[in-house]
Design an enzyme around this catalytic site. Structure first.
Site, PDB file in Angstrom:
ATOM      1  N   TRP A 114     170.619 -20.809 101.527  1.00 33.08           N
ATOM      2  CA  TRP A 114     170.231 -22.020 100.791  1.00 33.08           C
ATOM      3  C   TRP A 114     170.946 -22.084  99.452  1.00 33.08           C
ATOM      4  O   TRP A 114     171.370 -23.159  99.013  1.00 33.08           O
ATOM      5  CB  TRP A 114     168.717 -22.101 100.625  1.00 33.08           C
ATOM      6  CG  TRP A 114     168.031 -22.107 101.963  1.00 33.08           C
ATOM      7  CD1 TRP A 114     167.226 -21.139 102.476  1.00 33.08           C
ATOM      8  CD2 TRP A 114     168.132 -23.115 102.982  1.00 33.08           C
ATOM      9  NE1 TRP A 114     166.820 -21.476 103.738  1.00 33.08           N
ATOM     10  CE2 TRP A 114     167.351 -22.678 104.071  1.00 33.08           C
ATOM     11  CE3 TRP A 114     168.810 -24.330 103.072  1.00 33.08           C
ATOM     12  CZ2 TRP A 114     167.228 -23.433 105.246  1.00 33.08           C
ATOM     13  CZ3 TRP A 114     168.678 -25.080 104.244  1.00 33.08           C
ATOM     14  CH2 TRP A 114     167.902 -24.629 105.307  1.00 33.08           C
ATOM     15  N   ASP A 155     165.250 -23.554  93.101  1.00 30.25           N
ATOM     16  CA  ASP A 155     164.776 -23.961  94.416  1.00 30.25           C
ATOM     17  C   ASP A 155     163.607 -23.031  94.751  1.00 30.25           C
ATOM     18  O   ASP A 155     163.799 -21.857  95.048  1.00 30.25           O
ATOM     19  CB  ASP A 155     165.915 -23.809  95.433  1.00 30.25           C
ATOM     20  CG  ASP A 155     165.470 -24.081  96.871  1.00 30.25           C
ATOM     21  OD1 ASP A 155     164.281 -24.404  97.081  1.00 30.25           O
ATOM     22  OD2 ASP A 155     166.320 -23.967  97.776  1.00 30.25           O
ATOM     23  N   LYS A 158     156.229 -25.508 103.265  1.00 29.69           N
ATOM     24  CA  LYS A 158     155.825 -24.102 103.392  1.00 29.69           C
ATOM     25  C   LYS A 158     154.461 -23.889 102.718  1.00 29.69           C
ATOM     26  O   LYS A 158     153.470 -23.650 103.379  1.00 29.69           O
ATOM     27  CB  LYS A 158     156.867 -23.156 102.789  1.00 29.69           C
ATOM     28  CG  LYS A 158     158.144 -23.070 103.619  1.00 29.69           C
ATOM     29  CD  LYS A 158     159.259 -23.642 102.857  1.00 29.69           C
ATOM     30  CE  LYS A 158     160.641 -23.537 103.448  1.00 29.69           C
ATOM     31  NZ  LYS A 158     160.891 -23.495 104.837  1.00 29.69           N
TER      32      LYS A 158
END
Ligand code: PMP
Length: 352
Positions: A101, A168, A192
């Site tokens: 990511w 992030d 999540k």
């Protein structure tokens, strides 16, 4: 049988949240309307937005110098959105390259400005968080991925710098307390720790905005969404509603301090078994980098992999399979995973 959901995301949500979310689909607070069919400008939804924002602020201690936004496009849109809004072409953003990511965020940021990768663990398949690196003067911001969902690593020591961090936090937001003053922007896809897919929470320090020279399309300008209080266009109404329910649940549990203790206890149970049981080994080389959210491990003898997968599934543990780039297993044990869920998996490992 209700399964124990170890999926990396979309992921487990508290049972009480699912029940209330289901009720609201049928009838929102006895209004005679479903949450799915109300206007995003209705009084009912305005209250949802207000409460969700105020829970974010209360739980994380977010002051008025920050805006709280509920956007769409996922965390992947924030990879370039942050750069578009903060970085001029001749300016440099620092990055810690700690996983797939981070690498994507780096790629997207290069479209808008300069990138300086201060440290990377790519050479060893991202099996640790780099800890010795220097942070040069003059960076516009330093981007970090707080938790690497795929590789099972997590930042436990924040970089020592006065450069604003852009983080992030998709896979560990609201899982622990954080020193908020270090952050310029925090973004997280909801799927999540916060709710269903479809909404991205963005916390942005307002004084960082307005310094880029490029023209920004309205939908890609944080200031437009701040001005419109996240209703410049139709926001993801239902995901925001479920986020509100999840934040209420976090508050009822005792807030971030309680979440942190709960998550540490669960992760310890699982890592202790991985370290004790000769049939398994962890994939993160540096124990200090281990994630409390995504626990990655393999069978010491690869030939055991399929059988363990089968036994875990038979015990009701769903989604324990590792990401294809790491192999083996990944148990995602987000906030709403109960201790007993991890105990079930650990018992399968013990019997194995
Ligand atoms: N960052 C992290 C840490 C992730 O785990 C993910 C995957 N959900 C993403 C970014 C991409 O998120 P999205 O699918 O919401 O774009």
């Amino acid at each position: 049988m209700k399964k124990i959901n170890f999926s990396a995301g979309p992921a487990i949500l508290p049972a009480s949240v699912l029940e209330e979310a289901a009720d609201a689909v049928r009838d929102l607070n006895n209004s005679g309307l479903s949450i799915l069919e109300i206007s995003h400008r209705s009084k009912a939804f305005s209250q949802v937005l207000l409460e969700t924002e105020s829970l974010v602020r209360e739980l994380m201690g977010v002051g008025e110098e920050y805006a709280v936004l509920f956007l769409s496009g996922g965390a992947s849109t924030q990879f370039f959105y942050t750069a578009m809004n903060l970085l001029n072409p001749e300016e440099t953003a620092g990055f810690l390259d700690t996983g797939a990511w981070s690498a994507k965020a780096i790629k997207e940021t290069k479209l808008f400005g300069k990138v300086n990768v201060l440290a990377s663990s790519k050479e060893s398949n991202y099996d640790h968080i780099p800890r010795s690196y220097t942070i040069p003067e003059g960076l516009k911001y330093l981007h970090v991925t707080s938790n690497n969902t795929i590789f099972g690593t997590q930042i436990h020591e924040w970089p020592e710098t006065s450069t604003p961090l852009v983080a992030d936090m998709s896979s560990d937001i609201f899982s622990r307390r954080i020193p908020l003053e270090k952050f310029g922007i925090i973004y997280a896809g909801a799927q999540k720790n916060l709710g269903p897919a479809g909404v991205t929470l963005v916390i942005v320090k307002k004084d960082l905005l307005g310094t880029v020279e490029r023209a920004l399309p309205s939908m890609l300008d944080y200031r437009v969404h701040i001005k419109g209080a996240s209703t410049y266009n139709t926001p993801p109404v239902y995901p925001i509603y479920v986020m509100m329910l999840t934040l209420r649940w976090i508050k009822e549990q005792g807030g971030l301090e309680a979440m942190e203790k709960h998550n540490e206890k669960k992760a310890k149970l699982l890592y202790d078994e991985i370290d004790r049981n000769p049939k398994f080994k962890g994939t993160v080389s540096d124990k200090e980098s281990r994630s409390l959210m995504n626990v990655t491990f393999v069978c010491t003898d690869e030939a055991d992999t399929e059988r363990f997968q089968k036994e875990a599934t038979e015990a009701g543990c769903d989604g324990v399979k590792g990401h294809r780039s790491v192999g083996g297993f990944r148990a995602s044990i987000y906030n709403s995973m109960p201790y007993e869920g991890v105990e079930t998996l650990v018992n399968v490992m013990k019997d194995f």
